[in-house]
Scaffold this active site. Structure first.
Site, PDB file in Angstrom:
ATOM      1  N   ASN A   9      65.114   8.306  32.376  1.00 54.05           N
ATOM      2  CA  ASN A   9      66.117   8.912  31.516  1.00 54.05           C
ATOM      3  C   ASN A   9      67.441   8.212  31.803  1.00 54.05           C
ATOM      4  O   ASN A   9      68.052   8.431  32.832  1.00 54.05           O
ATOM      5  CB  ASN A   9      66.216  10.416  31.831  1.00 54.05           C
ATOM      6  CG  ASN A   9      67.342  11.099  31.072  1.00 54.05           C
ATOM      7  OD1 ASN A   9      67.949  10.509  30.178  1.00 54.05           O
ATOM      8  ND2 ASN A   9      67.622  12.339  31.419  1.00 54.05           N
ATOM      9  N   TRP A  10      67.830   7.367  30.876  1.00 54.42           N
ATOM     10  CA  TRP A  10      69.026   6.538  31.102  1.00 54.42           C
ATOM     11  C   TRP A  10      70.327   7.296  30.859  1.00 54.42           C
ATOM     12  O   TRP A  10      71.400   6.765  31.117  1.00 54.42           O
ATOM     13  CB  TRP A  10      68.974   5.280  30.215  1.00 54.42           C
ATOM     14  CG  TRP A  10      67.836   4.357  30.513  1.00 54.42           C
ATOM     15  CD1 TRP A  10      66.829   4.547  31.428  1.00 54.42           C
ATOM     16  CD2 TRP A  10      67.590   3.076  29.915  1.00 54.42           C
ATOM     17  NE1 TRP A  10      65.974   3.475  31.428  1.00 54.42           N
ATOM     18  CE2 TRP A  10      66.422   2.545  30.511  1.00 54.42           C
ATOM     19  CE3 TRP A  10      68.250   2.330  28.940  1.00 54.42           C
ATOM     20  CZ2 TRP A  10      65.896   1.312  30.150  1.00 54.42           C
ATOM     21  CZ3 TRP A  10      67.724   1.100  28.574  1.00 54.42           C
ATOM     22  CH2 TRP A  10      66.552   0.591  29.179  1.00 54.42           C
ATOM     23  N   LYS A  11      70.214   8.478  30.280  1.00 55.46           N
ATOM     24  CA  LYS A  11      71.399   9.306  30.012  1.00 55.46           C
ATOM     25  C   LYS A  11      72.458   8.500  29.236  1.00 55.46           C
ATOM     26  O   LYS A  11      72.090   7.687  28.389  1.00 55.46           O
ATOM     27  CB  LYS A  11      71.942   9.891  31.328  1.00 55.46           C
ATOM     28  CG  LYS A  11      70.840  10.619  32.123  1.00 55.46           C
ATOM     29  CD  LYS A  11      71.349  11.433  33.286  1.00 55.46           C
ATOM     30  CE  LYS A  11      70.173  12.095  33.994  1.00 55.46           C
ATOM     31  NZ  LYS A  11      70.593  12.974  35.096  1.00 55.46           N
ATOM     32  N   HIS A  95      66.971  19.079  28.516  1.00 57.30           N
ATOM     33  CA  HIS A  95      67.457  18.621  29.823  1.00 57.30           C
ATOM     34  C   HIS A  95      68.579  19.553  30.288  1.00 57.30           C
ATOM     35  O   HIS A  95      69.348  20.053  29.466  1.00 57.30           O
ATOM     36  CB  HIS A  95      67.966  17.177  29.711  1.00 57.30           C
ATOM     37  CG  HIS A  95      68.242  16.571  31.049  1.00 57.30           C
ATOM     38  ND1 HIS A  95      69.401  16.820  31.741  1.00 57.30           N
ATOM     39  CD2 HIS A  95      67.497  15.773  31.841  1.00 57.30           C
ATOM     40  CE1 HIS A  95      69.362  16.187  32.899  1.00 57.30           C
ATOM     41  NE2 HIS A  95      68.217  15.540  32.987  1.00 57.30           N
ATOM     42  N   GLU A  97      71.344  19.009  31.505  1.00 55.10           N
ATOM     43  CA  GLU A  97      72.687  18.589  31.071  1.00 55.10           C
ATOM     44  C   GLU A  97      72.946  19.035  29.636  1.00 55.10           C
ATOM     45  O   GLU A  97      74.077  19.363  29.267  1.00 55.10           O
ATOM     46  CB  GLU A  97      72.841  17.066  31.240  1.00 55.10           C
ATOM     47  CG  GLU A  97      72.975  16.697  32.718  1.00 55.10           C
ATOM     48  CD  GLU A  97      72.413  15.348  33.100  1.00 55.10           C
ATOM     49  OE1 GLU A  97      72.159  14.508  32.218  1.00 55.10           O
ATOM     50  OE2 GLU A  97      72.212  15.124  34.316  1.00 55.10           O
ATOM     51  N   GLU A 167      62.913  20.009  36.917  1.00 58.01           N
ATOM     52  CA  GLU A 167      64.099  19.359  37.475  1.00 58.01           C
ATOM     53  C   GLU A 167      65.029  20.420  38.058  1.00 58.01           C
ATOM     54  O   GLU A 167      65.820  21.025  37.315  1.00 58.01           O
ATOM     55  CB  GLU A 167      64.841  18.574  36.386  1.00 58.01           C
ATOM     56  CG  GLU A 167      64.032  17.461  35.767  1.00 58.01           C
ATOM     57  CD  GLU A 167      64.922  16.351  35.221  1.00 58.01           C
ATOM     58  OE1 GLU A 167      64.667  15.194  35.549  1.00 58.01           O
ATOM     59  OE2 GLU A 167      65.889  16.647  34.478  1.00 58.01           O
ATOM     60  N   GLY A 173      71.120  13.960  40.404  1.00 57.17           N
ATOM     61  CA  GLY A 173      72.293  13.115  40.627  1.00 57.17           C
ATOM     62  C   GLY A 173      73.031  13.431  41.917  1.00 57.17           C
ATOM     63  O   GLY A 173      74.154  12.987  42.128  1.00 57.17           O
ATOM     64  N   SER A 213      66.858  13.072  41.729  1.00 59.66           N
ATOM     65  CA  SER A 213      67.052  12.112  42.825  1.00 59.66           C
ATOM     66  C   SER A 213      65.761  11.451  43.296  1.00 59.66           C
ATOM     67  O   SER A 213      65.558  11.245  44.496  1.00 59.66           O
ATOM     68  CB  SER A 213      67.782  12.783  43.994  1.00 59.66           C
ATOM     69  OG  SER A 213      69.059  13.247  43.573  1.00 59.66           O
ATOM     70  N   GLY A 234      66.382   9.513  36.816  1.00 49.54           N
ATOM     71  CA  GLY A 234      67.708   9.228  36.262  1.00 49.54           C
ATOM     72  C   GLY A 234      68.257   7.942  36.851  1.00 49.54           C
ATOM     73  O   GLY A 234      67.866   6.829  36.478  1.00 49.54           O
ATOM     74  N   GLY A 235      69.139   8.069  37.802  1.00 49.52           N
ATOM     75  CA  GLY A 235      69.863   6.933  38.391  1.00 49.52           C
ATOM     76  C   GLY A 235      68.999   5.739  38.757  1.00 49.52           C
ATOM     77  O   GLY A 235      69.348   4.590  38.440  1.00 49.52           O
TER      78      GLY A 235
HETATM   79  P1  13P Z   1      68.677  11.573  38.941  1.00 48.99           P
HETATM   80  O1  13P Z   1      67.365  10.857  39.189  1.00 48.99           O
HETATM   81  O2  13P Z   1      69.820  10.657  38.742  1.00 48.99           O
HETATM   82  O3  13P Z   1      68.916  12.649  39.944  1.00 48.99           O
HETATM   83  O4  13P Z   1      68.512  12.325  37.524  1.00 48.99           O
HETATM   84  C1  13P Z   1      67.399  13.108  37.323  1.00 48.99           C
HETATM   85  C2  13P Z   1      67.347  13.506  35.892  1.00 48.99           C
HETATM   86  O5  13P Z   1      68.147  14.284  35.437  1.00 48.99           O
HETATM   87  C3  13P Z   1      66.309  12.897  35.047  1.00 48.99           C
HETATM   88  O6  13P Z   1      66.243  13.523  33.812  1.00 48.99           O
END
Ligand code: 13P
Length: 252
Positions: A9-11, A95, A97, A167, A173, A213, A234-235
């Site tokens: 997930n590149w956000k 998600h 967010e 999640e 993050g 994470s 994510g990251g």
């Molecule tokens: P991180 O891997 O950056 O913690 O993000 C997780 C995430 O929200 C994937 O959708």
């Protein structure tokens, strides 16, 4: 046997040009990997270009959200037919967010799932508790409420087409991963709940990813757990070597 699914997930990251170069590199790194679903979810603006790069590869394309109507007066929204047209196969829905900053609720998540299924997109539906909820021992209640609301009125056959992503919000993050034991405990709870809401077949066949994470260092211990079927990253998905390392480690 549930097939492992690793999704990035590149956000809100990567211009089209940056996205293409990331996925070109990733393509080379995971060339030989089979037997596992690999998905990248770039921002909307990069979907068209990335879809050309991943054509005829072992990498599938996902979006990060969708609106539930096909078309209409909904400024700024993107619909399922628009995503399908670009070769998108998966779509992240609900998600944390989006729930936290953009008003998504279990009801709107449910509408988005319905739209995705109508257009043969595979929903990756996110659920998870925040820190105060975990500290108040409300994790299972929160998960139950999110599942009952988000997955309302789906048939067992429809549910089997969905991927769930657990999640924990406090792990996103933050560099603070749930321990494999903590994650497994919730995944097992979700599976049991699917058995009650649908049936035993659904409980056994739905894939549940862990997200929060995830790194090349911690994926192996997570994936070793019986109810963890992949990761939503994510990251660590923003660099080809680290995402590829996660994919390779998950494959073992
Ligand atoms: P991180 O891997 O950056 O913690 O993000 C997780 C995430 O929200 C994937 O959708």
């Amino acid at each position: 046997m549930r097939k492992i699914i690793i999704a990035g997930n590149w956000k809100l990251n990567k211009t089209s040009r940056e996205a293409m170069s990331l996925v070109e590199e990733l393509k080379r790194e995971v060339l030989d990997i089979d037997g596992i679903d690999i998905v990248v979810c770039p921002p909307f603006t990069a979907l068209d270009d990335v879809s050309e790069v991943v054509l005829d590869t072992n990498i599938a394309l996902g979006a990060q959200n969708l609106y539930w109507q096909d078309s209409g007066a909904m400024t700024g929204e993107v619909s399922a037919p628009m995503l399908k047209d670009l070769g998108v196969q998966y779509v992240i829905i609900g998600h944390s967010e989006r729930r936290q900053f953009f008003g998504d609720t279990n009801e709107t998540v449910n509408k988005r799932i319905r739209a995705a299924l109508t257009h043969a997109l595979t929903p990756i539906v996110c659920i998870g508790e925040n820190l105060p909820e975990r500290e108040a021992n409300k994790t299972f209640d929160v998960i139950r409420h999110q599942c009952e609301g988000s997955l309302a009125n789906l048939t067992a056959d429809e549910m089997k087409k969905i991927v769930l992503a657990y999640e924990p919000v406090w792990a996103i993050g933050t560099g603070k991963t749930a321990t494999p034991q903590q994650a497994q405990e919730v995944h097992a709870f979700i599976r049991q709940l699917l058995g009650k809401l649908f049936n035993a077949d659904v409980a056994q066949s739905v894939r549940i990813q862990y997200g929060g994470s995830v790194t090349p260092e911690n994926i192996a211990a997570l994936i070793a757990k019986p109810d963890i079927d992949g990761a939503l990253v994510g990251g660590a998905s923003l660099k080809a070597p680290s995402f590829a390392a996660i994919v390779k480690s998950a494959k073992k």
